[in-house]
Design an enzyme around this catalytic site. Sequence first.
Site, short mmCIF file in Angstrom:
data_model
loop_
_atom_site.label_atom_id
_atom_site.label_comp_id
_atom_site.label_asym_id
_atom_site.label_seq_id
_atom_site.Cartn_x
_atom_site.Cartn_y
_atom_site.Cartn_z
CG ASP A 1 -7.87 -26.05 24.22
OD1 ASP A 1 -7.56 -26.70 25.23
OD2 ASP A 1 -7.05 -25.37 23.57
CD GLU A 2 -6.26 -25.79 19.53
OE1 GLU A 2 -6.25 -25.03 18.54
OE2 GLU A 2 -5.28 -25.93 20.28
CB VAL A 3 -10.37 -33.21 21.44
CG1 VAL A 3 -10.29 -34.71 21.18
CG2 VAL A 3 -10.37 -32.92 22.95
CG ASP B 1 -12.28 -25.86 21.63
OD1 ASP B 1 -12.34 -24.77 22.25
OD2 ASP B 1 -11.43 -26.08 20.75
CG HIS C 1 -3.46 -28.49 24.15
ND1 HIS C 1 -2.59 -27.79 23.34
CD2 HIS C 1 -4.70 -28.29 23.63
CE1 HIS C 1 -3.27 -27.19 22.38
NE2 HIS C 1 -4.56 -27.49 22.52
#
Length: 590
Positions: free
Chosen positions: A347-349, A397, A279
Amino acid sequence: MRIQSALSSLLLLVLYLSSRTTNVIASHHKSVTKTVTTTINVWPKPRNLTWAPPHQSTLLHPSFTISTATINHQTNTHLSAAISRYINLIKTEHHRPLVPIATNLTKNLPPLSTLTINITNPSAPLYHSVDESYTLSIPSNAFTAILTAPTAWGAMRGLETFSQLVWGTPTCVPVGVLVWDAPLFAHRGVMLDTARNYYPVKDIMRTIEAMSMNKVNVFHWHITDSQSFPLVLPSEPGLADKGAYDSDMVYSPEDVRKIVEFGLDHGVRVLPEIDSPGHTGSWALAYPEIVTCANMFWFPPGSETLAAEPGTGHLNPLNPTTYQVMKNVIHDTTTLFPEPFYHAGADEVVPGCWRTDPTIQNYLTNGGTLNQILETFVNNTLPYIMSLNRTVVYWEDVLLSETVHVSSSILPKENVILQTWNNGHDNTKRIVSSGYRAIVSSADFYYLDCGHGDFVGNNSAYDNQTGSDANNGGSWCGPFKTWQTIYNYDITYGLLEEEAKLVLGGEVALWSEQADGTVVDSRIWPRASAMAETLWSGNRGETGKKRYAEATDRLNEWRSRMVSRGIGAEPIQPLWCVRNPGMCNTLQPL
């Protein structure tokens, strides 16, 4: 983490009066027969409140004041600001309940002229688990009400309760009232994303004001993301200069100070989040060399996805320059925000994004792993954040992701908190059973953006003539989370007693792909009010039964009062339902 107070054992309180009746209501001019209530509506519902029969009230003295004789106002500026605010609110609001209150307004009682505040530890700072308990007594035959609290922050909660106890023109005050109150959970938050769409400072401050009304105490500010970097940092001015949407869509250091001080004046902590290493596409406008897959199409046909949604870019953990920039960002952020918690995201790698970089490709070819790359990043940032006396919050995550995660051995439990958002109760259980403290933001219950459809364009899923809408609302986390869904959510469901103690509390979250300041009030309120009550006093009555039925009428009243206070909370029912109690329920009233 449930807050216990020794004060509770000192008070013997009767059951909270919640019966509805048809009675003669004493107005200031005449008596009329209509549907009335003997309920004093306070939101969130106090842990213990009694209004002794015969439910008398008196008038508020025109010169009503709040006294704090033992407190130095020069050193308690936040409490002083709160007192000034509440004096004005109490004397000028003149609230009109949707259902009139059955009370005996008698001229034989003296008007209430003073609320006296006693605080045992007025210098206690605002931090996680600070004591927010209070007691409030409004005697029947006295000129003075008494508010007692261990801290200024508990006093602020008591002032809010007192403000909700007064109503009418001229202003009435119930007497024979005794309240003991304290939150069940120390962390009660609202997360707002100001990166996908920009929110003016006034909208953030109004959100904080509404949080204080609801005794919600943490404003989790998700400031930056791939779409924009609106935070002006003295050591890295280029990030906002190039990464913000526009020069007037930024938060200057003065804006941040204003918001932080406003939060303290309202008993609300401002918790910053600088999400990384994922992000971070907006960082590439100032530092293209440290960001992988920047400005690429997020969902390329026939190859790996590069981002969880449009807006690509991950920091490169194998580039030493990354950490020079990161340390400047962390240093400036912790300087601007005195809050002891620092949210580091993680988060959300998305593996595909990292794999577009030649250096990372070579590392993986030579036997390195994606997990090791993330561990490199954490090992180069977490110790530095901790050295600044911060407790670090990560999204779940970082430990639980099936694609890229790190070992628990590099996440010290005494310094790290995990915020859960996937898989409901299951992930909360995984976090606390591993010994970590948890903040609960389950997308199944607490995501306020869900159910408004998908925001990506050119989507053939919507080209149909059946009227069907994928995922019960089109968004990945649909359907829409109603206030009743939120109210009935038990964040410690299925946990052992010792595990439940590791749950610090929860946060509702408004991600802003389809929200900005024009809709922020109605997206958050009164649904966040539902969370506020469950985390303050629970969602069950004295018998242990869920109390969502009677909460409906109370929330209608509270939503109306929030609107009159300038908060654009959306309605939950037609006004007809409020005026005809029980008639809009699923089950017919007896």
